[in-house]
Design a protein around this motif. Structure first.
Motif, mmCIF file in Angstrom:
data_model
loop_
_atom_site.group_PDB
_atom_site.id
_atom_site.type_symbol
_atom_site.label_atom_id
_atom_site.label_comp_id
_atom_site.label_asym_id
_atom_site.label_seq_id
_atom_site.Cartn_x
_atom_site.Cartn_y
_atom_site.Cartn_z
ATOM 1 N N VAL A 115 49.757 89.865 10.665
ATOM 2 C CA VAL A 115 49.412 90.831 11.709
ATOM 3 C C VAL A 115 48.171 90.361 12.451
ATOM 4 C CG1 VAL A 115 48.770 93.214 12.170
ATOM 5 C CG2 VAL A 115 50.444 92.695 10.381
ATOM 6 N N ALA A 116 48.292 90.221 13.764
ATOM 7 C CA ALA A 116 47.238 89.593 14.560
ATOM 8 C C ALA A 116 45.886 90.292 14.434
ATOM 9 C CB ALA A 116 47.666 89.524 16.017
ATOM 10 N N ARG A 117 45.872 91.624 14.463
ATOM 11 C CA ARG A 117 44.586 92.338 14.452
ATOM 12 C C ARG A 117 43.901 92.267 13.102
ATOM 13 N NH1 ARG A 117 45.183 97.237 11.958
ATOM 14 N NH2 ARG A 117 47.335 97.999 11.705
ATOM 15 N N LEU A 118 44.595 91.766 12.086
ATOM 16 C CA LEU A 118 44.009 91.635 10.755
ATOM 17 C C LEU A 118 43.668 90.185 10.408
ATOM 18 C CD1 LEU A 118 46.416 94.027 8.812
ATOM 19 C CD2 LEU A 118 44.150 94.563 9.733
ATOM 20 N N ARG A 119 43.816 89.287 11.349
ATOM 21 C CA ARG A 119 43.647 87.863 11.092
ATOM 22 C C ARG A 119 42.231 87.536 10.612
ATOM 23 N NH1 ARG A 119 47.625 85.646 14.766
ATOM 24 N NH2 ARG A 119 49.506 86.488 13.793
ATOM 25 N N LEU A 120 42.181 86.562 9.739
ATOM 26 C CA LEU A 120 40.924 85.993 9.267
ATOM 27 C C LEU A 120 40.566 84.791 10.136
ATOM 28 C CD1 LEU A 120 41.856 86.012 5.487
ATOM 29 C CD2 LEU A 120 40.383 87.665 6.657
ATOM 30 N N ALA A 121 39.375 84.260 9.916
ATOM 31 C CA ALA A 121 39.011 83.022 10.599
ATOM 32 C C ALA A 121 39.991 81.928 10.156
ATOM 33 C CB ALA A 121 37.583 82.631 10.256
ATOM 34 N N TRP A 122 40.429 81.132 11.101
ATOM 35 C CA TRP A 122 41.383 80.074 10.774
ATOM 36 C C TRP A 122 40.729 78.998 9.914
ATOM 37 C CZ3 TRP A 122 46.402 80.781 11.831
ATOM 38 C CH2 TRP A 122 46.739 81.708 12.815
ATOM 39 N N GLY A 123 41.515 78.494 8.960
ATOM 40 C CA GLY A 123 41.035 77.378 8.163
ATOM 41 C C GLY A 123 41.204 76.072 8.913
ATOM 42 N N GLN A 124 41.004 74.974 8.202
ATOM 43 C CA GLN A 124 41.127 73.649 8.817
ATOM 44 C C GLN A 124 42.566 73.261 9.061
ATOM 45 O OE1 GLN A 124 38.523 71.534 9.809
ATOM 46 N NE2 GLN A 124 37.360 73.422 9.498
ATOM 47 N N GLY A 125 43.450 73.871 8.315
ATOM 48 C CA GLY A 125 44.846 73.492 8.433
ATOM 49 C C GLY A 125 45.130 72.208 7.657
ATOM 50 N N THR A 126 46.417 71.863 7.597
ATOM 51 C CA THR A 126 46.828 70.628 6.938
ATOM 52 C C THR A 126 47.825 69.912 7.844
ATOM 53 O OG1 THR A 126 47.689 69.692 4.859
ATOM 54 C CG2 THR A 126 48.676 71.765 5.589
ATOM 55 N N GLN A 127 47.590 68.633 8.049
ATOM 56 C CA GLN A 127 48.391 67.858 8.984
ATOM 57 C C GLN A 127 49.711 67.438 8.347
ATOM 58 O OE1 GLN A 127 47.719 66.698 12.354
ATOM 59 N NE2 GLN A 127 49.898 66.147 12.171
ATOM 60 N N VAL A 128 50.798 67.690 9.055
ATOM 61 C CA VAL A 128 52.118 67.227 8.662
ATOM 62 C C VAL A 128 52.613 66.290 9.750
ATOM 63 C CG1 VAL A 128 54.518 67.884 8.270
ATOM 64 C CG2 VAL A 128 52.670 69.270 7.309
ATOM 65 N N THR A 129 52.937 65.075 9.366
ATOM 66 C CA THR A 129 53.456 64.096 10.305
ATOM 67 C C THR A 129 54.794 63.588 9.797
ATOM 68 O OG1 THR A 129 51.211 63.412 10.882
ATOM 69 C CG2 THR A 129 53.004 61.935 11.509
ATOM 70 N N VAL A 130 55.807 63.723 10.631
ATOM 71 C CA VAL A 130 57.154 63.309 10.253
ATOM 72 C C VAL A 130 57.556 62.137 11.146
ATOM 73 C CG1 VAL A 130 59.534 64.016 9.890
ATOM 74 C CG2 VAL A 130 57.684 65.691 9.641
ATOM 75 N N SER A 131 57.814 61.013 10.526
ATOM 76 C CA SER A 131 58.191 59.821 11.275
ATOM 77 C C SER A 131 59.708 59.725 11.376
ATOM 78 C CB SER A 131 57.632 58.576 10.607
ATOM 79 O OG SER A 131 58.197 58.422 9.317
ATOM 80 N N SER A 132 60.154 59.160 12.494
ATOM 81 C CA SER A 132 61.603 59.043 12.715
ATOM 82 C C SER A 132 62.151 57.750 12.145
ATOM 83 C CB SER A 132 61.900 59.127 14.208
ATOM 84 O OG SER A 132 61.200 58.117 14.896
#
Length: 117
Positions: A100-117
């Motif tokens: 829910v958008a109005r309850l969002r926390l500060a965003w973390g750093q995230g994790t990178q996903v890279t998919v090669s063809s």
């Protein structure tokens, strides 16, 4: 202070699998619907999967249906995203947060996903 820490990303070939984890610390976890989001290069962040806190019902964006599975462990304050049959278009930084958008926390750093063809 509530903190979200994502992990589990990496480089994988098309057709491969990854399991992402998101640990929530410093606050209440179990009473919120949680979501996994992603931001691909040059695109806006989008919600790809969400899970309720009550009965574990899940939502998926059409592009990942049948390939991704979201789950949560309220005892461990952790939400997971199992990603199978990965495609190059899944390449993005993946984040978790309250759905829910109005309850969002500060965003973390995230994790990178890279998919090669």
């Amino acid at each position: 202070q509530v903190q979200l820490v994502e992990s589990g990303g990496g480089l994988v070939q098309a057709g491969g699998s990854l399991r992402l984890s998101c640990a929530c610390s410093g606050g209440t976890f179990s009473v919120y619907h949680m979501g996994w989001f992603r931001r691909a290069p040059g695109k806006e962040r989008e919600l790809v999967a969400a899970i309720t806190w009550t009965d574990g019902n899940a939502y998926y964006v059409d592009s990942v249906k049948g390939r991704f599975t979201i789950s949560r462990d309220n005892d461990k304050n952790t939400v997971y995203l199992q990603m199978n049959s990965l495609k190059p278009e899944d390449t993005a930084v993946y984040f978790c947060n309250r759905e829910v958008a109005r309850l969002r926390l500060a965003w973390g750093q995230g994790t990178q996903v890279t998919v090669s063809s």
